[in-house]
Design a protein around this motif. Structure first.
Motif, PDB file in Angstrom:
ATOM      1  N   LYS A  96     -44.895 -29.887  30.831  1.00 24.09           N
ATOM      2  CA  LYS A  96     -45.279 -29.806  32.240  1.00 24.09           C
ATOM      3  C   LYS A  96     -45.637 -28.370  32.623  1.00 24.09           C
ATOM      4  N   ASP A  97     -46.715 -28.224  33.366  1.00 22.84           N
ATOM      5  CA  ASP A  97     -47.167 -26.909  33.849  1.00 22.84           C
ATOM      6  C   ASP A  97     -47.396 -25.919  32.715  1.00 22.84           C
ATOM      7  N   GLY A  98     -47.810 -26.428  31.565  1.00 21.21           N
ATOM      8  CA  GLY A  98     -48.137 -25.553  30.436  1.00 21.21           C
ATOM      9  C   GLY A  98     -46.941 -25.069  29.640  1.00 21.21           C
ATOM     10  N   GLY A  99     -45.757 -25.604  29.931  1.00 25.27           N
ATOM     11  CA  GLY A  99     -44.576 -25.231  29.166  1.00 25.27           C
ATOM     12  C   GLY A  99     -44.548 -25.938  27.818  1.00 25.27           C
ATOM     13  N   ASN A 100     -43.510 -25.667  27.043  1.00 27.84           N
ATOM     14  CA  ASN A 100     -43.381 -26.274  25.727  1.00 27.84           C
ATOM     15  C   ASN A 100     -42.701 -27.638  25.815  1.00 27.84           C
ATOM     16  N   LEU A 101     -43.048 -28.503  24.892  1.00 27.01           N
ATOM     17  CA  LEU A 101     -42.384 -29.794  24.750  1.00 27.01           C
ATOM     18  C   LEU A 101     -41.442 -29.680  23.556  1.00 27.01           C
ATOM     19  N   GLU A 102     -40.140 -29.942  23.766  1.00 25.69           N
ATOM     20  CA  GLU A 102     -39.164 -29.627  22.729  1.00 25.69           C
ATOM     21  C   GLU A 102     -38.226 -30.799  22.441  1.00 25.69           C
ATOM     22  N   LEU A 103     -37.857 -30.910  21.181  1.00 23.74           N
ATOM     23  CA  LEU A 103     -36.922 -31.936  20.743  1.00 23.74           C
ATOM     24  C   LEU A 103     -35.542 -31.285  20.623  1.00 23.74           C
ATOM     25  N   TYR A 104     -34.805 -31.313  21.734  1.00 24.44           N
ATOM     26  CA  TYR A 104     -33.527 -30.609  21.822  1.00 24.44           C
ATOM     27  C   TYR A 104     -32.428 -31.312  21.024  1.00 24.44           C
ATOM     28  N   ARG A 105     -31.478 -30.513  20.546  1.00 22.37           N
ATOM     29  CA  ARG A 105     -30.280 -31.056  19.903  1.00 22.37           C
ATOM     30  C   ARG A 105     -29.383 -31.720  20.936  1.00 22.37           C
ATOM     31  N   ASP A 106     -29.287 -31.143  22.109  1.00 22.73           N
ATOM     32  CA  ASP A 106     -28.491 -31.692  23.204  1.00 22.73           C
ATOM     33  C   ASP A 106     -29.207 -32.933  23.738  1.00 22.73           C
ATOM     34  N   LEU A 107     -28.630 -34.116  23.496  1.00 20.57           N
ATOM     35  CA  LEU A 107     -29.320 -35.358  23.828  1.00 20.57           C
ATOM     36  C   LEU A 107     -29.520 -35.531  25.335  1.00 20.57           C
ATOM     37  N   LYS A 108     -28.538 -35.143  26.140  1.00 17.59           N
ATOM     38  CA  LYS A 108     -28.691 -35.247  27.589  1.00 17.59           C
ATOM     39  C   LYS A 108     -29.821 -34.349  28.067  1.00 17.59           C
ATOM     40  N   LYS A 109     -29.864 -33.145  27.532  1.00 14.77           N
ATOM     41  CA  LYS A 109     -30.938 -32.220  27.895  1.00 14.77           C
ATOM     42  C   LYS A 109     -32.289 -32.761  27.438  1.00 14.77           C
ATOM     43  N   LEU A 110     -32.303 -33.375  26.260  1.00 14.90           N
ATOM     44  CA  LEU A 110     -33.535 -33.943  25.734  1.00 14.90           C
ATOM     45  C   LEU A 110     -34.037 -35.070  26.643  1.00 14.90           C
ATOM     46  N   GLU A 111     -33.138 -35.933  27.055  1.00 14.03           N
ATOM     47  CA  GLU A 111     -33.514 -37.049  27.918  1.00 14.03           C
ATOM     48  C   GLU A 111     -34.125 -36.547  29.224  1.00 14.03           C
ATOM     49  N   GLU A 112     -33.482 -35.594  29.854  1.00 13.71           N
ATOM     50  CA  GLU A 112     -33.985 -35.047  31.118  1.00 13.71           C
ATOM     51  C   GLU A 112     -35.334 -34.359  30.911  1.00 13.71           C
ATOM     52  N   HIS A 113     -35.460 -33.638  29.815  1.00 15.24           N
ATOM     53  CA  HIS A 113     -36.689 -32.899  29.509  1.00 15.24           C
ATOM     54  C   HIS A 113     -37.867 -33.857  29.304  1.00 15.24           C
ATOM     55  N   LEU A 114     -37.634 -34.931  28.555  1.00 19.21           N
ATOM     56  CA  LEU A 114     -38.717 -35.876  28.278  1.00 19.21           C
ATOM     57  C   LEU A 114     -39.143 -36.631  29.534  1.00 19.21           C
ATOM     58  N   ILE A 115     -38.161 -37.035  30.343  1.00 21.06           N
ATOM     59  CA  ILE A 115     -38.500 -37.757  31.575  1.00 21.06           C
ATOM     60  C   ILE A 115     -39.249 -36.848  32.550  1.00 21.06           C
ATOM     61  N   GLU A 116     -38.839 -35.594  32.603  1.00 21.34           N
ATOM     62  CA  GLU A 116     -39.532 -34.641  33.475  1.00 21.34           C
ATOM     63  C   GLU A 116     -40.990 -34.493  33.059  1.00 21.34           C
ATOM     64  N   ASN A 117     -41.241 -34.533  31.760  1.00 23.58           N
ATOM     65  CA  ASN A 117     -42.605 -34.355  31.273  1.00 23.58           C
ATOM     66  C   ASN A 117     -43.421 -35.641  31.268  1.00 23.58           C
TER      67      ASN A 117
END
Length: 496
Positions: A96-117
Motif C-alpha cells: 500500500k502507498d508504495g511500501g513493501n509487501l512482506e511475509l512476516y514471521r509474526d502471524l498476527k502482524k502478517l494477517e493485519e499487513h495482508l488485509i491492509e494491503n
C-alpha cells in the motif's frame, strides 16, 4: 567392534555415522568430494561465499524434538547459533502507498499487513491464517524403532500428538489440493507472488501450510555459518568419537556374497565391513552400486512414484552493498525469464552481507531457479557448449536483475551457476535432484532403512521418506542407526 562403512558424508550419512560411533561401532565414512555436507553445501569463489544448501532449518527451535536430534549428531553447537529472521520474503514497492509487501514471521502482524494491503481478500486471508495456526503445532515426531534397546528410550507424547490433531483433520483435502490452487484463492497478484515463493509449484497445499506453520511458530531459523559449518560440525563430532572420514574416495561397488554384505570396492580393492550404509541417493544406488540392481518391492514404488525436484543455482559476488535491500527479496517479472528450456515469472533471491560472506564493503546475491533442466544441460555437455551456455544464462540473468536492482550494474565481480549436472557430479544425486516432490493427490510414504534381501545393507539418505529435506535427513540417519543397532543387538546410544 563391528565395522560400519557409510558411503557419503551428507547430512544423513554423517548423522547415522555419529549415532553408530556413539553406540560402539568402528565407523568409516567414504566421501567422493573434498568436503562434507552432500547436497547441503556451500562453496567459496574468490573471497565470496555462496550458500547453496540451506536457507532455513526445520528443528532449529529448542521447543521441538527434532532440535535434540540436531544437537545429538553435532549439527548445532555453540559456534552456529540460530538467527530467526523476522521476514521470510519481501516484494519491494508492492504494498500500500508504495511500501513493501512482506511475509512476516509474526502471524498476527502478517494477517493485519495482508488485509491492509488487500481488503477485498480479507475473508481468504483470515482463512489462510487460521489454517497456518493449525499447523503451528505440527512437527516431525521422534520415536524409536520397534524392538530397539536404547540408553534413552524415546517416543512421542500423547499431548504432542493431540496438539497436531486439528491440522490432521485437514490432511485429506490439503493433500489433494495443489499449492498453486490454494494460493490462487487470494486475488491480489503480489500476495500470490509472495506466497508462491515459499515452495515449488509442484507441491501440494499441505507442504505450503506446514512450512509457514513452522516458520510462524518460531522454528525455521538459520544457523550461523550455514550448511557448511553445520556439516563440518557433524564431521568433527564423528572424528571426536573415533570415527573416520576419507575424502576423495569414490566407492565403485558394494560387494555382496550370497545374501550378505562383505564390504565395498574402492580402486579395485575390497574394504571389508560388517555393515554398509548408503548415504547418498537411493535412486542412484539401487541401480549402480551392485552387480545386479536391487529388486525389492519397495524399489519399484521408489522408481514409479517418487517425483524429483531440480534447480539451477545462480551466485553473484558484488563489490558493493545494496542499501535497503532485504535479506530475501522477491521480484515479479514483467516478461518471463527463459533459461535451459524453462520459463520463470519471478526471481526469489537471498542477499548476504558481512565478512563471513564477502570482502569488506561487498555482498553476495543468490537465486534458485526451480525446474527440470537436466536433459537440457546434458545435451549441452554432450555437444561441448555447456560452459558457453552457462555464461549466457548468467549474462541474461544479470541483465534482467539490473532492471530491478540498478545498483548491481558494473559491480558484479564473481559469478557462478550450478546446474543439475553440478549436483550429480559432486553428490551422485539422481538426475541432479535435491529433493522429492509431494504432488497433489499423492500419499506420503516411507521406504525401508534396511534391505530385506541383503543382510547388513542400510539406507541413510533423504529418499527414505518423502519429501526429503533437512528434517528428513536428521530423522533418516537416526532411524538407520537404530535399525543397525537393533539387528546387531547393540544398545543404541544417542549421547545424552
Amino acid at each position: 567392534m563391528k565395522k560400519l562403512i557409510v558411503i557419503g558424508a551428507g547430512i544423513t550419512g554423517l548423522g547415522m555415522a555419529v549415532y553408530a560411533a556413539r553406540s560402539g561401532y568402528d565407523v568409516t565414512v567414504l566421501e567422493q568430494h573434498i568436503i562434507p555436507g552432500g547436497l547441503s553445501t556451500s562453496w567459496r569463489r574468490k573471497g565470496y561465499f555462496f550458500e547453496g544448501g540451506m536457507h532455513w532449518m526445520t528443528g532449529s527451535s529448542p521447543l521441538l524434538p527434532l532440535n535434540k536430534v540436531w544437537h545429538e549428531i553435532g549439527a548445532l553447537k555453540d559456534n552456529n547459533p540460530i538467527y530467526n529472521r523476522p521476514v521470510l520474503y519481501t516484494i519491494l514497492g508492492a504494498g500500500k502507498d508504495g511500501g513493501n509487501l512482506e511475509l512476516y514471521r509474526d502471524l498476527k502482524k502478517l494477517e493485519e499487513h495482508l488485509i491492509e494491503n488487500s481488503p477485498s481478500d480479507k475473508r481468504a486471508i483470515r482463512r489462510f491464517c487460521r489454517d497456518v495456526r493449525k499447523f503451528q503445532k505440527v512437527h516431525l515426531p521422534i520415536g524409536d524403532v520397534r524392538g530397539l534397546k536404547s540408553t534413552h528410550p524415546r517416543r512421542p507424547k500423547l499431548t504432542e500428538l493431540m496438539a497436531m490433531a486439528p491440522a490432521g483433520l485437514m490432511y485429506s483435502s490439503l493433500r489433494k489440493t495443489s499449492y498453486q490452487d490454494y494460493v490462487n484463492r487470494i486475488k491480489h497478484p503480489y500476495i500470490r507472488h509472495l506466497f508462491s515463493s515459499v515452495n515449488s509449484s509442484e507441491f501440494n497445499a499441505l507442504s505450503f501450510l506446514y512450512t509457514l506453520g513452522q516458520f510462524t511458530s518460531g522454528d525455521c531459523g538459520f544457523p550461523e555459518g550455514g550448511s557448511l559449518r553445520m556439516a563440518q560440525n557433524m564431521a568433527d563430532t564423528l572424528l571426536s568419537l573415533g570415527g573416520k572420514i576419507q575424502y576423495r574416495t569414490k566407492v565403485q561397488k558394494i560387494q555382496v556374497e550370497g545374501s550378505r554384505v562383505r564390504g565395498v570396492i574402492v580402486d579395485g580393492n575390497l574394504i571389508e565391513a560388517d555393515s554398509v550404509a548408503i548415504g547418498f541417493d537411493t535412486m542412484t544406488a539401487v541401480d549402480t552400486m551392485f552387480d545386479s540392481p536391487i529388486e525389492e518391492p519397495w524399489v519399484s514404488r521408489l522408481k514409479k512414484d517418487v517425483s524429483i525436484e531440480q534447480n539451477m543455482f545462480v551466485g553473484l559476488g558484488l563489490k558493493t552493498q545494496i542499501e535497503g535491500l532485504p535479506e530475501a527479496p522477491v521480484f515479479p517479472l514483467e516478461n518471463e525469464f527463459e533459461a535451459a528450456g524453462l520459463a520463470f515469472n519471478r526471481f526469489r533471491l537471498n542477499y548476504y552481507t558481512g565478512d563471513e560472506y564477502a570482502p569488506p564493503g561487498c555482498s553476495v546475491m543468490t537465486c534458485i531457479l526451480i525446474g527440470d533442466s537436466y536433459d537440457y544441460w546434458k545435451a549441452k555437455k554432450a555437444d561441448g557448449t555447456y560452459k558457453e551456455e552457462k555464461e549466457k544464462v548468467i549474462e541474461r540473468f544479470i541483465t534482467e536483475l539490473e532492471k530491478h536492482i540498478p545498483e548491481i550494474k558494473g559491480n558484479v565481480e564473481v559469478t557462478d551457476l550450478a546446474t543439475p549436472l553440478t549436483y550429480e557430479r559432486y553428490t551422485s544425486s539422481y538426475r541432479g535432484s535435491w529433493m522429492s516432490v509431494w504432488k497433489p493427490g499423492k500419499f506420503s510414504f516411507t521406504f525401508p532403512s534396511k534391505s530385506s534381501t541383503i543382510e547388513g545393507l542400510y539406507f541413510a539418505n533423504e529418499r527414505v521418506r518423502m519429501p526429503g529435506g533437512l528434517p528428513i535427513c536428521a530423522w533418516a540417519g537416526r532411524n538407520a542407526a537404530q535399525c543397525l543397532c537393533r539387528d546387531d543387538n547393540v544398545v543404541f546410544n544417542c549421547g545424552d
